[in-house]
Design an enzyme around this catalytic site. Structure first.
Site, mmCIF file in Angstrom:
data_model
loop_
_atom_site.group_PDB
_atom_site.id
_atom_site.type_symbol
_atom_site.label_atom_id
_atom_site.label_comp_id
_atom_site.label_asym_id
_atom_site.label_seq_id
_atom_site.Cartn_x
_atom_site.Cartn_y
_atom_site.Cartn_z
ATOM 1 N N GLY A 11 0.807 -1.218 0.000
ATOM 2 C CA GLY A 11 0.000 0.000 0.000
ATOM 3 C C GLY A 11 0.840 1.268 0.000
ATOM 4 C CB ALA A 83 -2.358 -5.609 6.257
ATOM 5 C CB ALA A 84 -6.477 -2.196 7.598
ATOM 6 C CB SER A 86 -7.507 1.425 4.653
ATOM 7 O OG SER A 86 -7.256 1.501 3.276
ATOM 8 C CB SER A 127 -7.630 5.391 11.759
ATOM 9 O OG SER A 127 -8.440 6.314 11.081
ATOM 10 C CD GLU A 129 -12.867 8.193 9.497
ATOM 11 O OE1 GLU A 129 -14.006 7.748 9.622
ATOM 12 O OE2 GLU A 129 -12.638 9.383 9.163
ATOM 13 C CE1 TYR A 151 -9.888 1.612 8.229
ATOM 14 C CE2 TYR A 151 -10.441 3.740 9.194
ATOM 15 C CZ TYR A 151 -9.499 2.845 8.725
ATOM 16 O OH TYR A 151 -8.170 3.168 8.780
ATOM 17 C CE LYS A 155 -7.263 0.603 10.723
ATOM 18 N NZ LYS A 155 -5.909 0.046 10.620
ATOM 19 N NE ARG A 186 -5.235 8.438 0.909
ATOM 20 C CZ ARG A 186 -5.716 7.715 1.922
ATOM 21 N NH1 ARG A 186 -5.550 6.399 1.942
ATOM 22 N NH2 ARG A 186 -6.334 8.298 2.934
HETATM 23 O O1 F7E Z 1 -12.871 10.712 2.603
HETATM 24 C C1 F7E Z 1 -15.623 13.036 1.695
HETATM 25 C C2 F7E Z 1 -15.958 11.841 2.561
HETATM 26 O O2 F7E Z 1 -12.382 8.467 1.671
HETATM 27 C C3 F7E Z 1 -12.590 11.981 3.131
HETATM 28 C C4 F7E Z 1 -8.628 6.586 5.155
HETATM 29 O O3 F7E Z 1 -7.267 6.551 4.863
HETATM 30 O O4 F7E Z 1 -8.371 8.598 6.411
HETATM 31 C C5 F7E Z 1 -9.093 8.026 5.347
HETATM 32 O O5 F7E Z 1 -10.487 8.026 5.621
HETATM 33 C C6 F7E Z 1 -13.850 12.828 3.179
HETATM 34 C C7 F7E Z 1 -15.069 12.120 3.765
HETATM 35 O O6 F7E Z 1 -10.969 9.391 3.581
HETATM 36 C C8 F7E Z 1 -16.070 12.023 -1.747
HETATM 37 O O7 F7E Z 1 -17.358 11.801 2.849
HETATM 38 C C9 F7E Z 1 -16.660 13.692 -0.502
HETATM 39 O O8 F7E Z 1 -15.727 13.000 4.639
HETATM 40 O O9 F7E Z 1 -10.687 10.310 1.352
HETATM 41 P P1 F7E Z 1 -11.702 9.682 2.208
HETATM 42 P P2 F7E Z 1 -11.503 9.148 5.079
HETATM 43 O O10 F7E Z 1 -12.857 8.569 5.099
HETATM 44 O O11 F7E Z 1 -11.279 10.418 5.833
HETATM 45 C C10 F7E Z 1 -8.496 7.941 7.682
HETATM 46 C C11 F7E Z 1 -7.563 8.619 8.653
HETATM 47 C C12 F7E Z 1 -8.322 6.474 7.603
HETATM 48 O O12 F7E Z 1 -7.831 5.843 8.550
HETATM 49 C C13 F7E Z 1 -8.904 5.788 6.426
HETATM 50 O O13 F7E Z 1 -8.335 4.491 6.261
HETATM 51 O O14 F7E Z 1 -14.215 13.172 1.851
HETATM 52 N N1 F7E Z 1 -15.938 12.853 0.265
HETATM 53 N N2 F7E Z 1 -16.763 13.205 -1.752
HETATM 54 C C14 F7E Z 1 -15.553 11.796 -0.479
HETATM 55 N N3 F7E Z 1 -14.800 10.730 -0.173
HETATM 56 C C15 F7E Z 1 -14.550 9.822 -1.150
HETATM 57 N N4 F7E Z 1 -13.767 8.752 -0.887
HETATM 58 N N5 F7E Z 1 -15.055 10.004 -2.428
HETATM 59 C C16 F7E Z 1 -15.825 11.081 -2.773
HETATM 60 O O15 F7E Z 1 -16.266 11.210 -3.927
#
Ligand code: F7E
Length: 334
Positions: A11, A83-84, A86, A127, A129, A151, A155, A186
């Site tokens: 990753g 690994a996860a 994620s 995380s 999260e 998720y 964690k 990424r």
């Molecule tokens: O979403 C918003 C979505 O999927 C960030 C992982 O590495 O960091 C990551 O988790 C934000 C959220 O990351 C879209 O709703 C809007 O509020 O990039 P993300 P995440 O969920 O913050 C933490 C620290 C971890 O540990 C996790 O493994 O963005 N958002 N529009 C969207 N997100 C996605 N994916 N796609 C969109 O179209």
């Protein structure tokens, strides 16, 4: 020469950590799923430049026996359990497999280490999260957890397992509570890469719009290359502990879009469309970390800021989608 084992070596974080440990003179071993070995071009692509210098072992986080097998054949000084499953959104689709991989997988690694190599130092990729519906701003090590997804819950369980092995068996087990960390490596499903790749495709005429979900969510985004250094530092301390790793700055997805599109001279409002499908059943609205303990105890500080991170990702995606698009950035960013 120190020997390190990395789960999740293929990753983003695994590949940066591998490079960092090789630079420090480590012998680096990685666990990968057998399916990855069958498609090395695709699945091991982030490791391409270091593949000849590392040792790869087939193992699966769903199988205690496969992990035990590797740990009984090689002795390690340090184990980085990265690994996860994620992707937060995927954990709403199939919470069961996220829980299985992230909780039992972590438990298997800890239990196998305890059985055959209790002196091996262990790092768990916790995380931000876990903070979820954050109970304090900014979040630090003693902020209560309130996870908002399977998720996040998985964690929290991994975090508690890690502490339990430290307390119950005296093992050197550390938790990193890492806030979002990004890079040109990424995965495309995460919002930062979706945006920078989308910007590059729009700029070069390969796409005309970008469909996104919640633009108001705020995240503390750092560079993965900086964050893997903190993982290593945690395992070099005299005693095991848990650390928040973050930049201390927060920005909305909207601000990320605004700066990313502006980098190539475009206005995000002309291209970003709303996609209901990617909204989450429960959102994490605001994350911002206080990494002062890591600054104080580890001497760690982030090197790359918000704008520098986006510039690097955009430049890399422009080069990837169209080598002719080099030098398209409007300003280098900071
Ligand atoms: O979403 C918003 C979505 O999927 C960030 C992982 O590495 O960091 C990551 O988790 C934000 C959220 O990351 C879209 O709703 C809007 O509020 O990039 P993300 P995440 O969920 O913050 C933490 C620290 C971890 O540990 C996790 O493994 O963005 N958002 N529009 C969207 N997100 C996605 N994916 N796609 C969109 O179209």
């Amino acid at each position: 020469m120190k020997k390190a084992l990395i789960t999740g070596i293929t990753g983003q974080d695994g590949s940066y950590l591998t490079e960092h440990l090789l630079d420090l003179g480590y012998e680096v071993h990685g666990l990968v799923r057998r399916v990855a070995l069958e498609q090395p071009e695709h699945r091991l692509s982030r490791l391409r430049s270091v593949l000849s210098r590392i040792h790869i072992h087939a193992a699966n986080l769903d199988s205690y026996a496969s992990i035990f097998h590797v740990l009984s054949k090689h002795e390690f000084d340090e184990c980085y359990h990265l690994a996860a499953q994620s992707f937060v959104a995927e954990s709403f689709v199939d919470g069961f497999s996220t829980m299985q991989t992230n909780i039992n997988g972590t438990h298997y690694v800890l239990a196998a280490l305890r059985e055959v190599q209790p002196k091996c130092r262990f790092y768990f990729a916790g995380s931000s999260e876990m903070f979820g519906k954050a109970q304090a701003v900014p979040q630090k090590e003693d902020t209560p957890f309130h996870p908002r997804s399977p998720y996040g819950i998985s964690k929290v369980a991994g975090f508690q397992l890690t502490i339990n092995y430290r307390e119950a068996y005296g093992m050197f087990c550390c938790n990193g509570i890492l806030f979002n960390h990004e890079s040109p490596r990424r995965g495309y499903e995460f919002v930062t890469r979706k945006i920078t790749h989308g910007v590059a495709r729009i700029k070069t005429g390969l796409a005309s719009e970008l469909a996104l979900g919640n633009l108001e969510a705020k995240r503390d985004w750092g560079h993965a290359r900086d964050y893997v250094q903190a993982m290593h530092l945690m395992l070099q301390q005299p005693t095991p502990d848990d650390y928040v790793i973050a930049t201390g700055e927060t920005h909305s997805v909207r601000e990320f879009c605004e700066f990313a599109f502006a980098q190539v001279g475009l206005d995000y409002r002309d291209f970003v469309k709303r996609d209901e499908v990617v909204y989450r059943p429960a959102e994490v609205d605001l994350l911002i970390g206080d990494a002062s303990k890591a600054h104080r105890m580890l001497g760690w500080k982030p090197g790359v800021g918000f704008k520098g991170l986006i510039s690097e990702m955009i430049q890399s995606d422009l080069e990837m989608v169209s080598p002719a698009a080099r030098g398209e950035l409007v300003s280098p960013g900071t």
